[in-house]
Scaffold this motif. Structure first.
Motif, short mmCIF file in Angstrom:
data_model
loop_
_atom_site.label_atom_id
_atom_site.label_comp_id
_atom_site.label_asym_id
_atom_site.label_seq_id
_atom_site.Cartn_x
_atom_site.Cartn_y
_atom_site.Cartn_z
N ASN A 545 2.25 8.84 -3.48
CA ASN A 545 1.98 9.45 -4.91
C ASN A 545 1.31 10.57 -4.55
O ASN A 545 1.39 11.72 -5.43
CB ASN A 545 1.34 8.83 -5.79
CG ASN A 545 2.32 7.88 -6.38
OD1 ASN A 545 3.59 7.83 -6.47
ND2 ASN A 545 1.91 6.70 -7.17
N LEU A 546 0.60 10.81 -3.38
CA LEU A 546 -0.22 12.13 -3.12
C LEU A 546 0.71 13.39 -2.47
O LEU A 546 0.60 14.35 -2.80
CB LEU A 546 -1.18 11.87 -1.79
CG LEU A 546 -2.12 10.89 -1.95
CD1 LEU A 546 -3.04 10.57 -0.75
CD2 LEU A 546 -2.92 11.68 -3.21
N VAL A 547 2.09 13.01 -2.10
CA VAL A 547 3.04 14.00 -1.77
C VAL A 547 4.30 14.10 -2.62
O VAL A 547 4.52 13.26 -3.56
CB VAL A 547 3.22 14.01 -0.28
CG1 VAL A 547 2.33 14.02 0.53
CG2 VAL A 547 4.03 12.55 0.05
N GLY A 548 5.18 14.91 -2.51
CA GLY A 548 6.10 15.03 -3.42
C GLY A 548 7.36 14.13 -3.07
O GLY A 548 7.34 13.55 -1.97
N GLU A 549 8.47 14.18 -3.86
CA GLU A 549 9.61 13.46 -3.49
C GLU A 549 10.13 13.64 -2.43
O GLU A 549 10.55 14.77 -1.92
CB GLU A 549 10.46 13.73 -4.80
CG GLU A 549 11.87 12.80 -4.70
CD GLU A 549 11.38 11.28 -5.25
OE1 GLU A 549 12.15 10.27 -4.81
OE2 GLU A 549 10.48 11.18 -6.13
N GLY A 550 10.24 12.47 -1.67
CA GLY A 550 11.15 12.64 -0.05
C GLY A 550 10.29 13.07 0.95
O GLY A 550 10.68 13.06 2.18
#
Length: 628
Positions: A545-550
């Motif tokens: 959840n710290l980074v973007g989708e994909g």
């Protein structure tokens, strides 16, 4: 006939003053029996119910040949068989003077979470004490929870006086023991009362206690003045649903939790500060001239304002605090300890957001109210914690508004409610920190490297081959001209995380720190390969959840424990078997295997080089790297 009578009772309750109260105390103190006696002696049960009660008493009763009034309330079969209350049972009744909603809550320590649920809506608590046993730990725990949840009026009902011969000395000793503790909890009133729920002494009529000159329980409940819904509190309306049936209508549905509002009144979206005015207040019956606490309504506004589920509408004169950090009392309700640093979910009003306990100030000794140092909270512990949410939330201190100052904590992995909280105050640092905009971002840094930034997270048991495969993947990516960084669990513990051990709390913090570092490296446009046992699913979800989708690719390096122990290249399993290493994952500490990883590597089916090829192929398919 019964339906007609029930309808009449419901109509009377709607027009009378309403008192919500809870019965609580230790197990088998007679809470259900007391409520059953209240209903029976007030002639508030029907003949068919009484007949069924007589039959049930013969089958499940615990009072010899007498009617077991507890069975009126103990509806679950398991409760009847065990003679204890498991769930919260609500009963509605009315007398000539007042209407009542009573919550019969469990006394067993295992079901303290259910007791807290019942107390959260109550105005008064009847705390029962068995005259033979006196004040117990659970009596004190329930009293403390009642105090934390905003209950200000208490009846100390010393029950089973018949079993001690209605002895005044016994009653006086229990009262003398409880009062100093209860006074410290800040209750506005504490009324001691000797009763026998089984025989009805001092429940509705005077009993075999000529030395007692106070009111009966029902007399007191009918007369006590408590603060009901605070209609004069500031207006608060959590948006539960945005109603958009067509292009010409946009309404915001929910329940007013405090205050009053009317058409034309100004309102503010607490989180954004956007203002508007009430156009209409709509219900199933049509437009309304006002709405107050407890009313379920749909609000329309005079302006187009960006409002979503979870937003809080308030009045401009009394805006709540908005912050992503606050201090709160937390009641922990799970068999699994609270772990600071672990990412949970919090539901505050109608908004759900990620939440992390950033620190535990202390836990409360339920007997002495002493503040005890601790690193975690266990089942039924009560502590004061600092928490950080994933987004700013609007709230009032719990002491000012029970509805907007409370929240529950949910386990991300099981979706179970594991804690309840009461917000004390916001932390100023939550509003003093702001994101500094940058002219060059992740996309620009990735583009110049001709790749897409990502975290490739290798997880598996010790000895599964994570580091071996990750090293081969990085070597091949480097040969292809890609910019990478490999974070290995052992290496990180030599520096950044050298202060951490291998307890559950330390493991959580180890992954939290490493995840934040990996995130920063993705901001530099790198492909970050992370090789960590990372045994807990919640922490892997938190890093995702710290980074973007994909941008997060989970790689499960799946090697059976027996094979890992056979390899034992570092000699760790041998040390664990010898008792030289505690909390070793897969041996005496759990490993929560990924259920749906992006890449599943079954290492017994192919060599490490082939496993690395699978990772490279998946990164290419996801366009993190370009085919060469």
């Amino acid at each position: 006939m019964a339906l007609a009578v029930a309808g009449k009772v419901a109509a009377e309750m709607a027009t009378k003053d309403l008192l919500r109260f809870i019965t609580c105390g230790s197990v088998d103190d007679g809470k259900s029996t007391l409520i059953g006696r209240l209903l029976h002696d007030s002639k508030l049960i029907f003949d068919d119910q009484l007949s069924a009660l007589v039959r049930d008493s013969e089958r499940h009763g615990t009072v010899e040949d007498d009617i077991d009034f507890a069975l009126l309330v103990d509806g679950l079969e398991a409760e009847r068989e065990q003679g204890i209350t498991i769930d919260v049972a609500y009963r509605f009744f009315a007398t000539a003077r007042r209407s009542f909603i009573v919550a019969d809550t469990p006394g067993h320590e295992q079901y303290t979470r259910n007791m807290a649920t019942g107390a959260s809506n109550a105005d008064l608590a009847i705390i029962l004490v068995d005259a033979r046993k006196g004040v117990l730990v659970q009596t004190r725990r329930h009293s403390l929870i009642c105090s934390l949840l905003g209950i200000r009026h208490v009846v100390l009902a010393v029950n089973k006086m018949d079993l001690v011969g209605y002895d005044q000395g016994t009653f006086d000793r229990i009262v003398a023991e409880y009062l100093p503790f209860g006074v410290q909890l800040g209750f506005k009133s504490i009324v001691p009362l000797p009763i026998s729920a089984r025989f009805g002494d001092n429940v509705i009529r005077a009993g075999n206690t000529p030395w007692y000159t106070g009111p009966s329980l029902l007399d007191y409940l009918e007369q006590v003045e408590v603060e009901g819904e605070a209609f004069d509190q500031p207006f608060r309306f959590p948006v539960q649903w945005v109603n958009r049936p067509n292009l010409d209508f946009r309404g915001y549905a929910g329940t007013v939790v405090s205050g009053t509002i009317g058409p034309g009144d100004p309102v503010v979206v607490a989180s954004s500060g956007k203002t508007s005015r009430i156009r209409e207040l709509l219900t199933y019956e049509g437009p309304q001239t006002s709405a107050r606490a407890g009313d379920a309504i749909t609000i329309t506004l005079t302006d187009e304002v960006d409002i979503a589920r979870g937003d809080l509408l308030v009045t401009p004169q009394s805006r709540p605090e908005v912050s992503d950090q606050f201090a709160a009392h937390v009641i922990w309700m799970s068999d699994h300890d609270l772990v600071p640093g672990r990412s949970y979910l919090a539901r505050i009003g109608t908004r759900t957001t990620a939440v992390t306990v950033t620190g535990i100030k202390y836990k409360v000794d339920v007997n002495t109210r002493e503040h005890l140092a601790t690193h975690t909270l266990g089942l039924n512990d009560i502590g004061v914690c600092n928490l950080a949410t994933g987004m700013p939330v609007a709230f009032d201190p719990y002491r000012e508004n029970r509805r907007t100052g409370s929240f529950i904590i949910i386990d991300r992995f099981t979706n179970h409610t594991v804690g309840a909280g009461m917000i004390d105050f916001g932390l100023r640092r939550g509003t003093n920190l702001h994101w500094q905009p940058l002219l060059i971002g992740k996309a620009e840094r990735s583009a110049i490297k001709r790749q897409r930034a990502a975290i490739v997270w290798f997880t598996g048991l010790s000895g599964s081959g994570k580091s071996t495969i990750a090293n081969i993947v990085e070597q091949r990516l480097h040969a292809m001209g890609h910019h990478t960084m490999l974070l290995d669990g052992d290496n990180v513990r030599h520096g950044l995380n050298r202060d951490l051990g291998f307890t559950e709390a330390d493991r959580v913090e180890n992954i939290r720190r490493s995840g934040e570092v990996a995130k920063l490296m993705t901001e530099a446009g790198l492909i970050v390969l992370c090789s960590f046992i990372s045994p807990y699913a919640a922490e892997r979800i938190a890093v995702r959840n710290l980074v973007g989708e994909g941008e997060f690719v989970e790689v499960f390096v799946d090697t059976p424990l027996e094979e890992c122990m056979r390899r034992d290249s570092k000699g760790l399993y041998a040390k664990a078997r010898a008792g030289k290493i505690k909390n070793f994952t897969g041996f005496d500490a759990p490993y929560e295997a990924p259920e749906t990883p992006e890449i599943h590597l079954r290492t017994l089916e192919a060599p490490a080089e082939a496993m690395a090829d699978m990772v490279i192929g998946e990164l290419t398919r996801r366009q993190i790297i370009s085919p060469h």
